[in-house]
Design a protein around this motif. Sequence first.
Motif, PDB file in Angstrom:
ATOM      1  N   ASP A  15       0.254  -0.803  -0.019  1.00 56.82           N
ATOM      2  CA  ASP A  15       0.152  -0.026   0.289  1.00 56.82           C
ATOM      3  C   ASP A  15       0.724   1.273  -0.020  1.00 56.82           C
ATOM      4  OD1 ASP A  15      -2.709  -1.359  -0.057  1.00 56.82           O
ATOM      5  OD2 ASP A  15      -2.468  -1.646   2.449  1.00 56.82           O
ATOM      6  N   PRO A  16       0.257   2.115  -1.142  1.00 56.19           N
ATOM      7  CA  PRO A  16       1.069   3.455  -0.938  1.00 56.19           C
ATOM      8  C   PRO A  16       0.806   4.446   0.799  1.00 56.19           C
ATOM      9  CG  PRO A  16      -0.204   4.070  -1.948  1.00 56.19           C
ATOM     10  CD  PRO A  16      -0.565   2.374  -1.578  1.00 56.19           C
ATOM     11  N   LEU A  17       2.007   4.417   1.358  1.00 53.96           N
ATOM     12  CA  LEU A  17       2.358   5.545   2.827  1.00 53.96           C
ATOM     13  C   LEU A  17       1.045   5.759   3.102  1.00 53.96           C
ATOM     14  CD1 LEU A  17       5.345   5.832   3.337  1.00 53.96           C
ATOM     15  CD2 LEU A  17       4.908   3.457   4.499  1.00 53.96           C
ATOM     16  N   ASP A  18       0.358   6.813   2.469  1.00 58.76           N
ATOM     17  CA  ASP A  18      -0.726   7.391   3.196  1.00 58.76           C
ATOM     18  C   ASP A  18      -2.044   6.134   3.142  1.00 58.76           C
ATOM     19  OD1 ASP A  18       0.577   9.658   2.615  1.00 58.76           O
ATOM     20  OD2 ASP A  18      -0.036  10.747   0.317  1.00 58.76           O
ATOM     21  N   ASP A  19      -2.307   5.339   2.151  1.00 52.09           N
ATOM     22  CA  ASP A  19      -2.701   4.800   2.590  1.00 52.09           C
ATOM     23  C   ASP A  19      -2.181   3.118   3.565  1.00 52.09           C
ATOM     24  OD1 ASP A  19      -4.728   6.095   0.432  1.00 52.09           O
ATOM     25  OD2 ASP A  19      -3.989   4.582  -0.955  1.00 52.09           O
ATOM     26  N   PHE A  20      -1.282   3.063   3.824  1.00 51.21           N
ATOM     27  CA  PHE A  20      -1.045   2.046   5.251  1.00 51.21           C
ATOM     28  C   PHE A  20      -2.192   2.470   6.117  1.00 51.21           C
ATOM     29  CE2 PHE A  20       1.786   0.121   7.707  1.00 51.21           C
ATOM     30  CZ  PHE A  20       2.016  -0.998   8.210  1.00 51.21           C
ATOM     31  N   ARG A  21      -2.128   0.860   6.786  1.00 52.82           N
ATOM     32  CA  ARG A  21      -2.886   1.262   8.317  1.00 52.82           C
ATOM     33  C   ARG A  21      -1.888   0.572   9.183  1.00 52.82           C
ATOM     34  NH1 ARG A  21      -3.424   5.556   7.123  1.00 52.82           N
ATOM     35  NH2 ARG A  21      -4.434   7.332   6.900  1.00 52.82           N
ATOM     36  N   PRO A  22      -1.225   0.178  10.153  1.00 51.46           N
ATOM     37  CA  PRO A  22      -0.911  -0.823  10.530  1.00 51.46           C
ATOM     38  C   PRO A  22      -2.228  -1.390  11.267  1.00 51.46           C
ATOM     39  CG  PRO A  22       0.304   0.930  11.713  1.00 51.46           C
ATOM     40  CD  PRO A  22      -0.632   1.436  10.179  1.00 51.46           C
ATOM     41  N   ALA A  23      -1.683  -3.210  11.405  1.00 52.09           N
ATOM     42  CA  ALA A  23      -3.040  -3.601  12.823  1.00 52.09           C
ATOM     43  C   ALA A  23      -2.618  -2.455  14.259  1.00 52.09           C
ATOM     44  CB  ALA A  23      -2.401  -5.290  12.795  1.00 52.09           C
ATOM     45  N   ASP A  24      -1.853  -2.073  14.442  1.00 52.64           N
ATOM     46  CA  ASP A  24      -1.418  -1.910  15.701  1.00 52.64           C
ATOM     47  C   ASP A  24      -0.822  -0.617  15.733  1.00 52.64           C
ATOM     48  OD1 ASP A  24      -1.227  -0.659  18.248  1.00 52.64           O
ATOM     49  OD2 ASP A  24      -0.581  -2.555  19.195  1.00 52.64           O
ATOM     50  N   ILE A  25      -1.063   0.203  15.836  1.00 57.97           N
ATOM     51  CA  ILE A  25      -0.252   2.250  15.073  1.00 57.97           C
ATOM     52  C   ILE A  25       1.294   2.288  15.982  1.00 57.97           C
ATOM     53  CG2 ILE A  25      -2.450   2.920  14.330  1.00 57.97           C
ATOM     54  CD1 ILE A  25      -2.532   4.862  16.615  1.00 57.97           C
ATOM     55  N   SER A  26       1.003   1.106  17.410  1.00 56.38           N
ATOM     56  CA  SER A  26       2.089   1.785  18.585  1.00 56.38           C
ATOM     57  C   SER A  26       3.074   0.267  17.893  1.00 56.38           C
ATOM     58  CB  SER A  26       1.037   2.408  19.910  1.00 56.38           C
ATOM     59  OG  SER A  26       0.393   0.572  20.407  1.00 56.38           O
ATOM     60  N   ASN A  27       2.561   0.020  17.312  1.00 57.15           N
ATOM     61  CA  ASN A  27       3.193  -1.466  17.285  1.00 57.15           C
ATOM     62  C   ASN A  27       3.703  -1.723  16.324  1.00 57.15           C
ATOM     63  OD1 ASN A  27       4.784  -4.025  17.377  1.00 57.15           O
ATOM     64  ND2 ASN A  27       3.620  -4.951  18.384  1.00 57.15           N
ATOM     65  N   PHE A  28       4.447  -1.184  15.221  1.00 56.49           N
ATOM     66  CA  PHE A  28       5.042  -1.328  13.844  1.00 56.49           C
ATOM     67  C   PHE A  28       6.163  -1.037  13.400  1.00 56.49           C
ATOM     68  CE2 PHE A  28       4.982   2.727  13.310  1.00 56.49           C
ATOM     69  CZ  PHE A  28       5.611   3.497  12.064  1.00 56.49           C
ATOM     70  N   GLY A  29       7.177  -1.526  12.240  1.00 54.61           N
ATOM     71  CA  GLY A  29       8.095  -1.588  11.847  1.00 54.61           C
ATOM     72  C   GLY A  29       7.806  -1.748  10.317  1.00 54.61           C
ATOM     73  N   THR A  30       9.011  -0.255   9.571  1.00 63.09           N
ATOM     74  CA  THR A  30       8.579  -1.356   8.405  1.00 63.09           C
ATOM     75  C   THR A  30       9.918   0.038   7.760  1.00 63.09           C
ATOM     76  OG1 THR A  30       7.556  -0.935   6.295  1.00 63.09           O
ATOM     77  CG2 THR A  30       6.979   0.527   7.427  1.00 63.09           C
ATOM     78  N   TRP A  31      10.718  -0.519   6.679  1.00 64.54           N
ATOM     79  CA  TRP A  31      11.924   0.607   5.915  1.00 64.54           C
ATOM     80  C   TRP A  31      10.879   1.389   4.894  1.00 64.54           C
ATOM     81  CZ3 TRP A  31      16.654   1.147   6.842  1.00 64.54           C
ATOM     82  CH2 TRP A  31      16.919  -0.058   7.670  1.00 64.54           C
ATOM     83  N   ILE A  32      11.292   2.276   4.706  1.00 60.85           N
ATOM     84  CA  ILE A  32      10.752   3.659   4.007  1.00 60.85           C
ATOM     85  C   ILE A  32      11.432   3.747   3.303  1.00 60.85           C
ATOM     86  CG2 ILE A  32       8.803   3.941   5.006  1.00 60.85           C
ATOM     87  CD1 ILE A  32       9.714   6.655   5.454  1.00 60.85           C
ATOM     88  N   ARG A  33      11.097   4.309   1.498  1.00 59.41           N
ATOM     89  CA  ARG A  33      12.084   4.932   0.786  1.00 59.41           C
ATOM     90  C   ARG A  33      11.585   6.082   0.952  1.00 59.41           C
ATOM     91  NH1 ARG A  33      11.911   1.565  -3.250  1.00 59.41           N
ATOM     92  NH2 ARG A  33      14.159  -0.098  -2.406  1.00 59.41           N
ATOM     93  N   VAL A  34      12.949   7.040   1.061  1.00 60.84           N
ATOM     94  CA  VAL A  34      12.620   8.993   0.780  1.00 60.84           C
ATOM     95  C   VAL A  34      13.065   9.669  -0.262  1.00 60.84           C
ATOM     96  CG1 VAL A  34      12.059  11.153   1.154  1.00 60.84           C
ATOM     97  CG2 VAL A  34      11.727   8.832   2.979  1.00 60.84           C
ATOM     98  N   GLY A  35      13.166   9.387  -1.873  1.00 61.66           N
ATOM     99  CA  GLY A  35      12.956  10.242  -2.308  1.00 61.66           C
ATOM    100  C   GLY A  35      13.886  11.864  -2.581  1.00 61.66           C
ATOM    101  N   ILE A  36      14.937  12.111  -2.796  1.00 55.84           N
ATOM    102  CA  ILE A  36      16.311  13.549  -1.954  1.00 55.84           C
ATOM    103  C   ILE A  36      16.465  14.116  -2.430  1.00 55.84           C
ATOM    104  CG2 ILE A  36      17.343  14.507   0.174  1.00 55.84           C
ATOM    105  CD1 ILE A  36      16.184  12.747   1.874  1.00 55.84           C
ATOM    106  N   GLY A  37      16.220  15.617  -2.609  1.00 51.94           N
ATOM    107  CA  GLY A  37      16.857  16.291  -4.042  1.00 51.94           C
ATOM    108  C   GLY A  37      16.779  17.684  -4.344  1.00 51.94           C
ATOM    109  N   THR A  38      17.469  18.066  -5.126  1.00 49.54           N
ATOM    110  CA  THR A  38      18.652  19.715  -4.779  1.00 49.54           C
ATOM    111  C   THR A  38      16.621  20.413  -5.731  1.00 49.54           C
ATOM    112  OG1 THR A  38      18.345  19.816  -7.222  1.00 49.54           O
ATOM    113  CG2 THR A  38      20.670  20.163  -5.201  1.00 49.54           C
ATOM    114  N   SER A  39      15.891  21.291  -4.401  1.00 51.05           N
ATOM    115  CA  SER A  39      14.620  22.057  -5.602  1.00 51.05           C
ATOM    116  C   SER A  39      14.661  22.635  -6.310  1.00 51.05           C
ATOM    117  CB  SER A  39      14.805  23.256  -3.740  1.00 51.05           C
ATOM    118  OG  SER A  39      14.383  22.999  -2.721  1.00 51.05           O
ATOM    119  N   GLY A  40      13.599  22.544  -7.010  1.00 48.03           N
ATOM    120  CA  GLY A  40      13.019  23.036  -7.896  1.00 48.03           C
ATOM    121  C   GLY A  40      14.445  22.021  -9.629  1.00 48.03           C
ATOM    122  N   SER A  41      14.366  21.023  -8.791  1.00 51.43           N
ATOM    123  CA  SER A  41      15.022  19.936  -9.518  1.00 51.43           C
ATOM    124  C   SER A  41      14.125  18.188  -9.769  1.00 51.43           C
ATOM    125  CB  SER A  41      16.857  19.313  -9.665  1.00 51.43           C
ATOM    126  OG  SER A  41      16.841  17.997 -10.590  1.00 51.43           O
TER     127      SER A  41
END
Length: 121
Positions: A15-41
């Motif tokens: 699921d996209p992170l915005d749609d993901f709901r773990p079974a227990d919001i206080s007990n979860f762990g997942t790897w996320i990938r963040v695309g980071i770059g210079t502003s305007g590019s």
Amino acid sequence: MKVEAKTFDSIEIEDPLDDFRPADISNFGTWIRVGIGTSGSPAADNFEILVCTPTWLDSYIEGEKDGAAWGRHMLIVSHYDVDQIKRAVERLVSRCGSDDWVSTAQKIARFAHWEFEDYAA
């Protein structure tokens, strides 16, 4: 140099992170990938972060052979809140700007695994 977090997705859940709901919001762990770059590019490098709660981390450590685990590239949160997670990453990224991209990426890599970390040119 101004930098920004451009994309957020999980490398473990479908699921996209915005749609993901773990079974227990206080007990979860997942790897996320963040695309980071210079502003305007549109260009971005990938950085990976383990986002987890203390409860999940405690369970993970208990499952380890010697009851210990190394921690790096982690964001520990009290519960799953995708907006809070994104804001935390965006705050960090905004403080890491430098004179050039490599210096900036190396600063971010102290907190998130950079896809080119330890890359020999």
